[in-house]
Each structure stands twice: as C-alpha cells, then as structure tokens.
Design a protein around this motif. Structure first.
Motif, PDB file in Angstrom:
ATOM      1  N   ARG A 153       0.836  -1.208   0.000  1.00  0.00           N
ATOM      2  CA  ARG A 153       0.000   0.000   0.000  1.00  0.00           C
ATOM      3  C   ARG A 153       0.869   1.257   0.000  1.00  0.00           C
ATOM      4  NH1 ARG A 153      -4.720   2.419   0.852  1.00  0.00           N
ATOM      5  NH2 ARG A 153      -4.913   4.055   2.419  1.00  0.00           N
ATOM      6  N   ARG A 154       1.825   1.336   0.912  1.00  0.00           N
ATOM      7  CA  ARG A 154       2.712   2.506   0.959  1.00  0.00           C
ATOM      8  C   ARG A 154       3.545   2.611  -0.314  1.00  0.00           C
ATOM      9  NH1 ARG A 154       3.749   1.102   6.704  1.00  0.00           N
ATOM     10  NH2 ARG A 154       5.582   0.055   5.892  1.00  0.00           N
ATOM     11  N   PHE A 155       3.994   1.479  -0.818  1.00  0.00           N
ATOM     12  CA  PHE A 155       4.758   1.446  -2.069  1.00  0.00           C
ATOM     13  C   PHE A 155       3.950   2.087  -3.196  1.00  0.00           C
ATOM     14  CE2 PHE A 155       5.311  -1.092  -6.020  1.00  0.00           C
ATOM     15  CZ  PHE A 155       6.593  -0.694  -6.366  1.00  0.00           C
ATOM     16  N   LYS A 156       2.700   1.694  -3.327  1.00  0.00           N
ATOM     17  CA  LYS A 156       1.862   2.200  -4.415  1.00  0.00           C
ATOM     18  C   LYS A 156       1.478   3.663  -4.218  1.00  0.00           C
ATOM     19  CE  LYS A 156       0.144  -2.244  -6.009  1.00  0.00           C
ATOM     20  NZ  LYS A 156      -1.031  -3.102  -6.244  1.00  0.00           N
ATOM     21  N   LEU A 157       1.191   4.068  -2.993  1.00  0.00           N
ATOM     22  CA  LEU A 157       0.848   5.474  -2.740  1.00  0.00           C
ATOM     23  C   LEU A 157       2.033   6.396  -3.049  1.00  0.00           C
ATOM     24  CD1 LEU A 157      -1.270   5.247   0.531  1.00  0.00           C
ATOM     25  CD2 LEU A 157      -2.056   5.957  -1.743  1.00  0.00           C
ATOM     26  N   GLN A 158       3.207   6.010  -2.620  1.00  0.00           N
ATOM     27  CA  GLN A 158       4.385   6.845  -2.874  1.00  0.00           C
ATOM     28  C   GLN A 158       4.720   6.861  -4.360  1.00  0.00           C
ATOM     29  OE1 GLN A 158       7.557   6.031  -0.172  1.00  0.00           O
ATOM     30  NE2 GLN A 158       8.897   7.576  -1.047  1.00  0.00           N
ATOM     31  N   LEU A 159       4.572   5.728  -5.029  1.00  0.00           N
ATOM     32  CA  LEU A 159       4.806   5.662  -6.465  1.00  0.00           C
ATOM     33  C   LEU A 159       3.820   6.553  -7.212  1.00  0.00           C
ATOM     34  CD1 LEU A 159       6.489   4.286  -8.685  1.00  0.00           C
ATOM     35  CD2 LEU A 159       4.784   2.457  -8.700  1.00  0.00           C
ATOM     36  N   SER A 160       2.579   6.594  -6.757  1.00  0.00           N
ATOM     37  CA  SER A 160       1.558   7.426  -7.384  1.00  0.00           C
ATOM     38  C   SER A 160       1.878   8.908  -7.233  1.00  0.00           C
ATOM     39  CB  SER A 160       0.188   7.111  -6.780  1.00  0.00           C
ATOM     40  OG  SER A 160      -0.796   7.880  -7.405  1.00  0.00           O
ATOM     41  N   LEU A 161       2.269   9.331  -6.048  1.00  0.00           N
ATOM     42  CA  LEU A 161       2.637  10.728  -5.821  1.00  0.00           C
ATOM     43  C   LEU A 161       3.811  11.129  -6.702  1.00  0.00           C
ATOM     44  CD1 LEU A 161       2.391  13.398  -4.256  1.00  0.00           C
ATOM     45  CD2 LEU A 161       3.914  12.395  -2.521  1.00  0.00           C
ATOM     46  N   TYR A 162       4.827  10.286  -6.726  1.00  0.00           N
ATOM     47  CA  TYR A 162       5.990  10.547  -7.579  1.00  0.00           C
ATOM     48  C   TYR A 162       5.553  10.685  -9.043  1.00  0.00           C
ATOM     49  CZ  TYR A 162       9.560   9.293 -10.864  1.00  0.00           C
ATOM     50  OH  TYR A 162      10.349   9.272 -11.975  1.00  0.00           O
ATOM     51  N   SER A 163       4.710   9.771  -9.517  1.00  0.00           N
ATOM     52  CA  SER A 163       4.280   9.772 -10.923  1.00  0.00           C
ATOM     53  C   SER A 163       3.563  11.064 -11.297  1.00  0.00           C
ATOM     54  CB  SER A 163       3.373   8.573 -11.206  1.00  0.00           C
ATOM     55  OG  SER A 163       4.082   7.373 -11.083  1.00  0.00           O
ATOM     56  N   ALA A 164       2.708  11.557 -10.412  1.00  0.00           N
ATOM     57  CA  ALA A 164       1.983  12.801 -10.688  1.00  0.00           C
ATOM     58  C   ALA A 164       2.948  13.981 -10.824  1.00  0.00           C
ATOM     59  CB  ALA A 164       0.957  13.070  -9.590  1.00  0.00           C
ATOM     60  N   ILE A 165       3.908  14.063  -9.932  1.00  0.00           N
ATOM     61  CA  ILE A 165       4.851  15.184  -9.975  1.00  0.00           C
ATOM     62  C   ILE A 165       5.760  15.098 -11.187  1.00  0.00           C
ATOM     63  CG2 ILE A 165       6.788  16.277  -8.753  1.00  0.00           C
ATOM     64  CD1 ILE A 165       5.287  15.475  -6.141  1.00  0.00           C
ATOM     65  N   ILE A 166       6.265  13.917 -11.474  1.00  0.00           N
ATOM     66  CA  ILE A 166       7.166  13.784 -12.627  1.00  0.00           C
ATOM     67  C   ILE A 166       6.384  13.965 -13.934  1.00  0.00           C
ATOM     68  CG2 ILE A 166       7.118  11.273 -13.057  1.00  0.00           C
ATOM     69  CD1 ILE A 166      10.324  13.378 -12.870  1.00  0.00           C
ATOM     70  N   GLY A 167       5.083  13.650 -13.913  1.00  0.00           N
ATOM     71  CA  GLY A 167       4.243  13.896 -15.096  1.00  0.00           C
ATOM     72  C   GLY A 167       4.201  15.375 -15.430  1.00  0.00           C
ATOM     73  N   GLY A 168       4.018  16.211 -14.415  1.00  0.00           N
ATOM     74  CA  GLY A 168       4.057  17.661 -14.627  1.00  0.00           C
ATOM     75  C   GLY A 168       5.400  18.106 -15.183  1.00  0.00           C
ATOM     76  N   HIS A 169       6.465  17.514 -14.667  1.00  0.00           N
ATOM     77  CA  HIS A 169       7.817  17.808 -15.161  1.00  0.00           C
ATOM     78  C   HIS A 169       7.924  17.518 -16.665  1.00  0.00           C
ATOM     79  CE1 HIS A 169      12.192  17.493 -15.647  1.00  0.00           C
ATOM     80  NE2 HIS A 169      12.001  16.249 -16.045  1.00  0.00           N
ATOM     81  N   PHE A 170       7.438  16.331 -17.082  1.00  0.00           N
ATOM     82  CA  PHE A 170       7.555  15.965 -18.497  1.00  0.00           C
ATOM     83  C   PHE A 170       6.726  16.868 -19.406  1.00  0.00           C
ATOM     84  CE2 PHE A 170       8.752  11.635 -16.825  1.00  0.00           C
ATOM     85  CZ  PHE A 170      10.086  11.774 -17.150  1.00  0.00           C
ATOM     86  N   PHE A 171       5.543  17.252 -18.958  1.00  0.00           N
ATOM     87  CA  PHE A 171       4.744  18.192 -19.755  1.00  0.00           C
ATOM     88  C   PHE A 171       5.501  19.506 -19.932  1.00  0.00           C
ATOM     89  CE2 PHE A 171       0.836  15.692 -18.622  1.00  0.00           C
ATOM     90  CZ  PHE A 171       0.462  15.395 -19.923  1.00  0.00           C
ATOM     91  N   LEU A 172       6.091  20.002 -18.851  1.00  0.00           N
ATOM     92  CA  LEU A 172       6.858  21.246 -18.940  1.00  0.00           C
ATOM     93  C   LEU A 172       8.108  21.098 -19.808  1.00  0.00           C
ATOM     94  CD1 LEU A 172       6.568  22.494 -15.248  1.00  0.00           C
ATOM     95  CD2 LEU A 172       5.473  23.495 -17.274  1.00  0.00           C
ATOM     96  N   MET A 173       8.655  19.884 -19.867  1.00  0.00           N
ATOM     97  CA  MET A 173       9.842  19.627 -20.694  1.00  0.00           C
ATOM     98  C   MET A 173       9.470  19.431 -22.170  1.00  0.00           C
ATOM     99  SD  MET A 173      12.755  19.630 -18.957  1.00  0.00           S
ATOM    100  CE  MET A 173      13.861  18.698 -19.990  1.00  0.00           C
ATOM    101  N   GLY A 174       8.179  19.351 -22.473  1.00  0.00           N
ATOM    102  CA  GLY A 174       7.739  19.226 -23.855  1.00  0.00           C
ATOM    103  C   GLY A 174       7.551  17.804 -24.339  1.00  0.00           C
ATOM    104  N   SER A 175       7.535  16.843 -23.434  1.00  0.00           N
ATOM    105  CA  SER A 175       7.312  15.449 -23.826  1.00  0.00           C
ATOM    106  C   SER A 175       5.925  15.015 -23.364  1.00  0.00           C
ATOM    107  CB  SER A 175       8.395  14.534 -23.244  1.00  0.00           C
ATOM    108  OG  SER A 175       8.202  13.208 -23.709  1.00  0.00           O
ATOM    109  N   ALA A 176       4.928  15.313 -24.195  1.00  0.00           N
ATOM    110  CA  ALA A 176       3.540  14.993 -23.857  1.00  0.00           C
ATOM    111  C   ALA A 176       3.300  13.492 -23.671  1.00  0.00           C
ATOM    112  CB  ALA A 176       2.594  15.571 -24.904  1.00  0.00           C
ATOM    113  N   PRO A 177       3.891  12.605 -24.504  1.00  0.00           N
ATOM    114  CA  PRO A 177       3.661  11.172 -24.267  1.00  0.00           C
ATOM    115  C   PRO A 177       4.150  10.720 -22.886  1.00  0.00           C
ATOM    116  CG  PRO A 177       4.484  11.485 -26.485  1.00  0.00           C
ATOM    117  CD  PRO A 177       4.611  12.817 -25.772  1.00  0.00           C
ATOM    118  N   ALA A 178       5.317  11.217 -22.471  1.00  0.00           N
ATOM    119  CA  ALA A 178       5.840  10.857 -21.146  1.00  0.00           C
ATOM    120  C   ALA A 178       4.981  11.483 -20.047  1.00  0.00           C
ATOM    121  CB  ALA A 178       7.288  11.304 -21.000  1.00  0.00           C
TER     122      ALA A 178
END
Length: 186
Positions: free
Chosen positions: A28-53
């Motif tokens: 449970r903790r593994f998945k929650l932390q992975l989810s939080l990380y994914s959301a933040i890094i997703g914003g990073h990739f959009f700002l970097m110009g990689s929409a698929p990532a």
C-alpha cells in the motif's frame, strides 16, 4: 525563472519524493508513494515538452491508486488502451515510445503481479524510462529513474536472498521463522 529551469526544479522535487519508493515492503505505501511521484514527474515531463511521457506518468499516478482497489482485467485493459492511445497519438519521436511501453509493462505488473515479480517488471519498465529521460535531457527524471533502477535492482537481489532463506519479505509480519520445534512454557 524560465520554463526549462522550472521544469528541471519540479523534476528534482520528484527525485527527492521518489527516492525511497522501492524500499517499501508494504504494498500500500509502495503504491501510494509511487503514485505521488508519478503525478509530480508527469508535470515535469509536460513542462519539458514530452507529452507522451507526461500523459503516461499522469496515467501511472491514477492507475497505481486504482490498482490498490482492484486487480480487474477490464480496468487493467482500460489503462493499457488509454496509455497506448494517448501516448501513440502524441508521439513525435521514436524515443517517446519508451515511456509508453514502460507504462504498459508497469500497468500489467501492478494489476497482475505481486511482491518480487512486481518489482522485476517495474525494473524493466524503469529501464525504458531511464533511456527516454536521458534522451530528453531531464536531469531530475534521469536521476530518479536511474536511482530507481539501482535501488529496485538491489532490493530485488535482497528480497530474493530473503526468500531463499525462507523469509517472505512481503508478508505482513516481518519476523523470520524460528527453526526447530516450538514449545510454550506455562
């Protein structure tokens, strides 16, 4: 501050949040932390110009939380179709296919695998992301996924050694089994 450095800063924040994800033995903790990380890094990739990532990472965040509630093949299939549809529609370079493939693999792992197998499939997914992030020039993304590759790889080895000694590293109780006959004194 220009957009590039803002994006890199968000990537570094994601790095600090995600660095301990694979140390969690609690699913449970593994998945929650992975989810939080994914959301933040997703914003990073959009700002970097990689929409698929970016789209793949955001889908990862939602998918990871949902995988905590269900292991339904239909739900898994919906996330795989969404990942392929959105990721392939926005594809501008062959290297952008790597996070899409990595997300498909990790989706399968989160819905169909447990314990060590989950981490092994996630390790392969991470290899796709490392190659993409390096190509993109994402400092935080490359650092975090490279760290995930190393940390998860070392933990896979550690957890496998525990299993060989008869210890289930993913069980609710973390105490090793006691060898020999059991007696109770009154």
């Amino acid at each position: 501050m220009d957009l590039y450095w803002l994006a890199q800063g968000i990537g570094v924040i994601a790095f600090f949040i995600g660095i301990t994800t694979f140390f969690n033995r609690n699913e449970r903790r593994f998945k929650l932390q992975l989810s939080l990380y994914s959301a933040i890094i997703g914003g990073h990739f959009f700002l970097m110009g990689s929409a698929p990532a970016g789209a793949s990472a955001m889908l990862n965040a939602v998918r990871t939380v949902i995988s905590m509630r269900t292991r339904s093949l239909w739900v898994m299939a919906v996330f795989i179709v969404l990942t392929l549809g959105i990721g392939l529609a926005k594809l501008e370079h062959a290297m952008q296919l790597l996070p899409v493939l990595g997300t498909v693999a990790s989706t399968w792992a989160l819905f169909r695998c447990k314990g060590l197998t989950t981490r092994c499939v996630m390790w392969c997914s991470t290899a796709c992301w490392v190659a993409h992030n390096f190509w993109l020039g994402s400092i935080g993304g490359t650092l975090i996924e490279g760290s995930f590759l190393l940390i998860n790889g070392l933990n896979i080895i550690r957890f496998r050694r525990m299993q060989k000694r008869g210890i289930d590293p993913f069980s609710a109780e973390k105490t090793p089994p006691v060898a020999g006959p059991q007696t109770t004194e009154r």
